[in-house]
Enzyme design. Sequence first.
Site, PDB file in Angstrom:
ATOM      1  N   GLU A 169     -13.852 -15.972   7.248  1.00 53.98           N
ATOM      2  CA  GLU A 169     -13.684 -15.456   5.885  1.00 53.98           C
ATOM      3  C   GLU A 169     -13.105 -16.511   4.951  1.00 53.98           C
ATOM      4  O   GLU A 169     -11.893 -16.656   4.841  1.00 53.98           O
ATOM      5  CB  GLU A 169     -12.757 -14.233   5.888  1.00 53.98           C
TER       6      GLU A 169
ATOM      7  N   ARG B 286      -8.930  -2.814   0.323  1.00 54.43           N
ATOM      8  CA  ARG B 286      -8.419  -2.055  -0.820  1.00 54.43           C
ATOM      9  C   ARG B 286      -9.427  -1.044  -1.352  1.00 54.43           C
ATOM     10  O   ARG B 286      -9.061   0.077  -1.710  1.00 54.43           O
ATOM     11  CB  ARG B 286      -7.996  -3.015  -1.943  1.00 54.43           C
TER      12      ARG B 286
ATOM     13  N   SER C  89     -13.677  -6.823  -0.718  1.00 52.74           N
ATOM     14  CA  SER C  89     -13.725  -6.269  -2.076  1.00 52.74           C
ATOM     15  C   SER C  89     -12.935  -7.130  -3.056  1.00 52.74           C
ATOM     16  O   SER C  89     -13.226  -7.123  -4.258  1.00 52.74           O
ATOM     17  CB  SER C  89     -13.274  -4.807  -2.108  1.00 52.74           C
ATOM     18  N   GLY C  90     -11.926  -7.837  -2.562  1.00 49.79           N
ATOM     19  CA  GLY C  90     -11.293  -8.888  -3.361  1.00 49.79           C
ATOM     20  C   GLY C  90     -10.499  -8.445  -4.575  1.00 49.79           C
ATOM     21  O   GLY C  90     -10.298  -9.249  -5.476  1.00 49.79           O
ATOM     22  N   GLY C  91     -10.105  -7.169  -4.613  1.00 46.48           N
ATOM     23  CA  GLY C  91      -9.305  -6.714  -5.748  1.00 46.48           C
ATOM     24  C   GLY C  91     -10.143  -6.140  -6.879  1.00 46.48           C
ATOM     25  O   GLY C  91      -9.614  -5.805  -7.941  1.00 46.48           O
TER      26      GLY C  91
ATOM     27  N   ARG D 180       0.855  -1.203   0.000  1.00 43.78           N
ATOM     28  CA  ARG D 180       0.000   0.000   0.000  1.00 43.78           C
ATOM     29  C   ARG D 180       0.886   1.248   0.000  1.00 43.78           C
ATOM     30  O   ARG D 180       0.659   2.185  -0.749  1.00 43.78           O
ATOM     31  CB  ARG D 180      -0.900   0.029   1.230  1.00 43.78           C
TER      32      ARG D 180
ATOM     33  N   LYS E  75     -17.674 -13.352   6.543  1.00 43.58           N
ATOM     34  CA  LYS E  75     -17.089 -12.401   5.588  1.00 43.58           C
ATOM     35  C   LYS E  75     -16.923 -13.141   4.277  1.00 43.58           C
ATOM     36  O   LYS E  75     -16.171 -14.116   4.194  1.00 43.58           O
ATOM     37  CB  LYS E  75     -15.750 -11.873   6.099  1.00 43.58           C
TER      38      LYS E  75
END
Length: 333
Positions: free
Chosen positions: A179, A294, A263-265, A34, A221
């Site tokens: 998750e 992200r 959000s998974g990219g 990041r 999740k």
Amino acid sequence: MKKNTKLYETAAALLASGKGILAADESDATAGKRLDMVRLDNTPENRQDFRELLFTAPDLEKYISGVILYDSTLREAADDGTPFADLLTSKGIVPGIKVDTGTKELHGFKGEVVSQGLDDLDKRFDEYYDLGARFAKWRAVITIDEEETPTEQSLRMNAIQLARYAQLAQAAGIVPMVEPEVIFEGDHSLERAEMVTTKTLQILFQTLIEYRVDLQGLILKSSMVLAGSKYREQSTPQQVAQATLRTFHMSVPYDCAGIVFLSGGQASQRSTDNLNAVGKMGAQPWPITYSFSRALEEPFLHAWGGKKENAAAAQKVLVDVCAENSLAAQGKL
Ligand code: 13P
């Protein structure tokens, strides 16, 4: 049973209508990725600056009910010496902790992995509780590949680990967020993603029930159900919403406290559009909201650019993105 009342209260606070959860639980190495986006070195000081800006954003608590932290971040403090967990709690935001320690190859099952971190987890939970954490996250990674993958064996192995983690969390008075991330990268169709996600969640909830995890004090999740990132046809928000809700109705018991999305990219706006399409499908048996990393952090990072003079504007971008996603979770965009 007394402890469980506390779990239900925490889960209800996390799933409050009009709010979502910020996943700021990157490991130190991933936090470096990041920071690299804004050309900052991956030093403890820069990681602390990054997190302090996120957590002190004015009005964050209007839209964010909980923040997931990484072990080192839970032990860190703001510049004025206030531990991050106390800072969040004082704003009415519930601090959480990521407790798996990453994945290892599942020997004999090419490309499949199992998460690590159960050793001494009971002791770690007691310490995390004392440090202020009231919910936790354990991520399992499920990849879709050729016909065979994921195998039933890897789904069962990951489900057992998630169940054991969830038991230990609840025994410590901490709400488990389970998750099983079904990875978006790949060339699989929407139908395949739906089949795999449904099977993953069915095996997971069967296992949680078998091991007597209290679903009313547990949050799922989940990935959104999406065609793979390299599939020839990308799914529309409406297709995503329909496939995702069909999956949940086939696999998530109604007494589960609630569901949050990673959000998974996906691009930030796409995550929001898909969330909004889910929200527009109306009330469901469980509260459903977002727990993005992200998709919330990237707009902030772009606005910040690692520069002091941009800090306030970047905090506003973060809160605006959270506000937008909170509306999306209610289908109000
Ligand atoms: P993303 O929203 O970036 O997928 O992260 C959420 C998360 O917690 C992954 O474990």
